[in-house]
Design a protein around this motif. Structure first.
Motif, short mmCIF file in Angstrom:
data_model
loop_
_atom_site.label_atom_id
_atom_site.label_comp_id
_atom_site.label_asym_id
_atom_site.label_seq_id
_atom_site.Cartn_x
_atom_site.Cartn_y
_atom_site.Cartn_z
N LYS A 79 0.84 -1.20 0.00
CA LYS A 79 0.00 0.00 0.00
C LYS A 79 0.87 1.25 0.00
O LYS A 79 0.60 2.21 -0.74
CB LYS A 79 -0.92 -0.01 1.22
CG LYS A 79 -1.87 1.18 1.28
CD LYS A 79 -2.81 1.06 2.47
CE LYS A 79 -3.80 2.24 2.50
NZ LYS A 79 -4.74 2.14 3.66
N LEU A 80 1.92 1.25 0.83
CA LEU A 80 2.86 2.37 0.84
C LEU A 80 3.54 2.52 -0.52
O LEU A 80 3.72 3.64 -1.02
CB LEU A 80 3.89 2.15 1.94
CG LEU A 80 5.00 3.22 2.05
CD1 LEU A 80 4.40 4.59 2.37
CD2 LEU A 80 6.01 2.81 3.11
N ASP A 81 3.88 1.38 -1.11
CA ASP A 81 4.53 1.40 -2.42
C ASP A 81 3.63 2.04 -3.46
O ASP A 81 4.09 2.82 -4.32
CB ASP A 81 4.87 -0.04 -2.82
CG ASP A 81 5.83 -0.11 -4.00
OD1 ASP A 81 6.43 0.92 -4.35
OD2 ASP A 81 5.96 -1.20 -4.59
N VAL A 82 2.34 1.75 -3.41
CA VAL A 82 1.39 2.35 -4.35
C VAL A 82 1.38 3.87 -4.19
O VAL A 82 1.44 4.63 -5.17
CB VAL A 82 -0.03 1.77 -4.15
CG1 VAL A 82 -1.06 2.60 -4.93
CG2 VAL A 82 -0.08 0.32 -4.59
N HIS A 83 1.30 4.33 -2.96
CA HIS A 83 1.22 5.78 -2.72
C HIS A 83 2.50 6.50 -3.16
O HIS A 83 2.44 7.55 -3.79
CB HIS A 83 0.94 6.04 -1.24
CG HIS A 83 -0.49 5.83 -0.86
ND1 HIS A 83 -1.34 6.85 -0.53
CD2 HIS A 83 -1.23 4.69 -0.76
CE1 HIS A 83 -2.53 6.37 -0.25
NE2 HIS A 83 -2.50 5.06 -0.37
N VAL A 84 3.64 5.91 -2.83
CA VAL A 84 4.91 6.53 -3.22
C VAL A 84 5.07 6.52 -4.74
O VAL A 84 5.46 7.53 -5.36
CB VAL A 84 6.09 5.80 -2.54
CG1 VAL A 84 7.42 6.30 -3.11
CG2 VAL A 84 6.05 6.00 -1.03
N SER A 85 4.75 5.37 -5.36
CA SER A 85 4.90 5.27 -6.81
C SER A 85 3.95 6.20 -7.55
O SER A 85 4.31 6.82 -8.56
CB SER A 85 4.66 3.82 -7.26
OG SER A 85 5.61 2.95 -6.67
N ALA A 86 2.72 6.33 -7.04
CA ALA A 86 1.76 7.22 -7.68
C ALA A 86 2.22 8.67 -7.62
O ALA A 86 1.99 9.45 -8.57
CB ALA A 86 0.39 7.08 -7.02
N ARG A 87 2.90 9.02 -6.55
CA ARG A 87 3.33 10.41 -6.38
C ARG A 87 4.60 10.72 -7.17
O ARG A 87 4.70 11.78 -7.80
CB ARG A 87 3.58 10.68 -4.90
CG ARG A 87 3.94 12.13 -4.57
CD ARG A 87 2.75 13.05 -4.85
NE ARG A 87 3.05 14.43 -4.54
CZ ARG A 87 3.59 15.29 -5.41
NH1 ARG A 87 3.91 14.90 -6.64
NH2 ARG A 87 3.81 16.53 -5.06
N TRP A 88 5.57 9.77 -7.17
CA TRP A 88 6.88 10.11 -7.74
C TRP A 88 7.38 9.13 -8.81
O TRP A 88 8.29 9.48 -9.55
CB TRP A 88 7.93 10.17 -6.62
CG TRP A 88 7.76 11.34 -5.72
CD1 TRP A 88 7.98 12.66 -6.02
CD2 TRP A 88 7.31 11.31 -4.36
NE1 TRP A 88 7.71 13.46 -4.94
CE2 TRP A 88 7.30 12.66 -3.89
CE3 TRP A 88 6.93 10.30 -3.49
CZ2 TRP A 88 6.90 13.00 -2.61
CZ3 TRP A 88 6.54 10.64 -2.20
CH2 TRP A 88 6.53 11.97 -1.77
N LEU A 89 6.79 7.92 -8.89
CA LEU A 89 7.33 6.90 -9.80
C LEU A 89 6.22 6.30 -10.67
O LEU A 89 5.82 5.14 -10.49
CB LEU A 89 8.02 5.79 -8.99
CG LEU A 89 9.17 6.22 -8.08
CD1 LEU A 89 9.55 5.09 -7.13
CD2 LEU A 89 10.37 6.66 -8.92
N PRO A 90 5.65 7.06 -11.59
CA PRO A 90 4.52 6.57 -12.38
C PRO A 90 4.82 5.31 -13.19
O PRO A 90 3.94 4.49 -13.42
CB PRO A 90 4.18 7.75 -13.29
CG PRO A 90 5.39 8.62 -13.28
CD PRO A 90 6.02 8.43 -11.95
#
Length: 465
Positions: A113-124
């Motif tokens: 879940k954290l990975d999704v949030h971080v990726s959505a913000r900075w790593l599309p």
């Protein structure tokens, strides 16, 4: 300008609120409106639905909304003014569906879940590798309030169990307007053991209102038409009931296509040989019966048994299915591809050994036809409407008998030449596209209706060409 035809799509709008992708009847709605609006344009084909925020019926031109090959819930709801997307996060429902595969490991789920949030913000790009994407902002459509439909227009109800839709239909009918109801099945009435009492009461209440309204009816199979006539009783002879069979085509893919594996799906799609079962995971689809049959396949073949892959979203009453799937005899040989995209499905159909569809009851049986569209043999249920889809092109089983299901599966696995002969006949058969269905629906709606009734048939080569 021709006579306007108003198609009620309240059900697909509701469905989009809780699902990202369409399957089953919502897929039928999407495909019909897509092809109808492309063929006849937005001046003839209009859509109406109950707008929950406006608390009333609205209409719009669907020609741009349904222009894409694949349904996108977020786009639909944004265009209809029903959803405002986050700046960078996918829909909450989409994230939950993605995380469901990690439910058995809470620490891993929290990390993902954290990975999704971080990726959505900075790593599309990393987000895309998960099969997720940032939301795309789209402009809303022009919606117009509907108090009454124009004189001489026709109302086609694709939805079920919506009070506002029925009220509009009653008023239109009272002014001499034409009303047509699409009827997919009467399963909550005919298979009451599979449903909660509340759902049976809701469905029966809606069905009784339809009987009182007495619209023209378009049924998606001869079996459903038979069920409807039985429910109506003695007055059925006075009804205008036509049969419009659905398509075999998986819209957006040519026949016998072999598409490449989507890069974002490599971890989810199988790498070993597999037999495929497509459909929502629910008790009516008989996943439990198929698992019990697959246990017999494993008992017979041991390590030589291929994998069994289910492809579909999680539905209801599947506790026994999920428990059985994790049992020692089946663990490691059965997997679920949850909420597959159309491209996922095309890959699965194209690369499976063959398909299985032992459903207990259907109004049609879309996965059986889609399997044939990709040239694949199917071991299918002989119950209800399913044999209407492919007739004598495939083989059938008693869905209530796991031993019968297992015997047909083992026969197909033991005799590749049999499967090859069946698939050669499937590839040579005339199959039905969604453009054929849309044209058939439109002819029934604007024509006399009664002339469009098809005689029940066992073979699509005879009746669906």
């Amino acid at each position: 300008m021709g006579e306007r035809v108003y198609f009620d799509i309240t059900d697909i709008v509701r469905f989009a609120g809780s699902h990202d992708r369409v399957a089953g009847i919502p897929r039928v709605h999407f495909n019909l409106i897509s092809h109808l609006s492309r063929t006849h344009g937005g001046e003839v084909v209009r859509c109406i639905f109950h707008h929950s925020a406006a608390r009333g019926m609205v209409e719009f031109d669907p020609s741009s909304l349904f222009a894409d090959d694949e349904f996108d819930a977020s786009t639909l709801l944004q265009r209809l003014g029903l959803e405002a997307p986050h700046r960078y996060l996918p829909r909450e429902r989409t994230i939950k569906n993605y995380l469901r595969r990690f439910d058995g490991n809470k620490p891993l789920r929290a990390w993902k879940k954290l990975d999704v949030h971080v990726s959505a913000r900075w790593l599309p790009q990393r987000l895309a590798a998960m099969g997720l994407a940032r939301p795309v902002q789209v402009a809303p459509l022009a919606l117009h309030e509907v108090k009454a439909l124009p004189p001489g227009s026709r109302q086609v109800i694709l939805s079920i169990d919506n009070a506002e839709t029925l009220q509009l239909a009653r008023e239109h009918r009272a002014r001499g307007g034409d009303v047509v109801q699409m009827v997919y099945d009467l399963i909550p009435q005919t298979c009451q053991a599979l449903f909660a009492p509340e759902r049976i009461r809701e469905f029966t209440g809606w069905l009784d209102q339809i009987v009182a309204l007495r619209p023209r009816a378009l049924c998606i199979s001869a079996w459903t038409a038979r069920d409807l006539r039985e429910y109506i009783g003695n007055d059925a002879a006075d009804w205008d009931i036509a049969v419009v069979p659905l398509a075999h085509e998986l819209d957006g893919f040519e026949r016998n296509a072999r598409v490449p594996m989507p890069a974002s799906a490599e971890a989810r799609l199988p790498s070993a040989p597999f037999v495929l079962c497509v459909g929502t995971l629910e008790n009516r689809k008989n996943g439990v019966g198929l698992l019990r049959a697959w246990q017999q396949v494993i008992d017979r073949l041991g390590e030589r048994a291929p994998d069994l892959v289910f492809a579909g979203r999680h539905g209801w009453h599947i506790e026994e299915f999920l428990s059985l799937m994790k049992s020692p005899g089946l663990a490691g040989k059965v997997r679920v591809v949850e909420s597959p995209s159309d491209h996922d499905l095309a890959w699965l159909y194209g690369h499976c050994l063959f398909t299985a569809y032992p459903s207990l009851y259907e109004g049609w049986g879309l996965p059986v036809g889609e399997s044939a569209w990709f040239g694949k043999y199917c071991v299918a249920s002989k119950a209800s409407s399913v044999p209407e889809v492919c007739g004598d092109l495939i083989d059938y089983v008693d869905p209530h008998d796991p031993a019968d299901i297992a015997a047909k599966l083992l026969a197909a696995l033991a005799d590749p030449a049999l499967v090859a002969r069946r698939e050669a006949a499937i590839r040579a058969a005339v199959l039905r596209r969604w453009t054929d269905v849309a044209d058939h629906v439109f002819r029934c709606v604007v024509g006399t209706g009664a002339a469009a009734v098809l005689a029940p048939t066992a073979s699509p080569r005879a009746a669906l060409s």
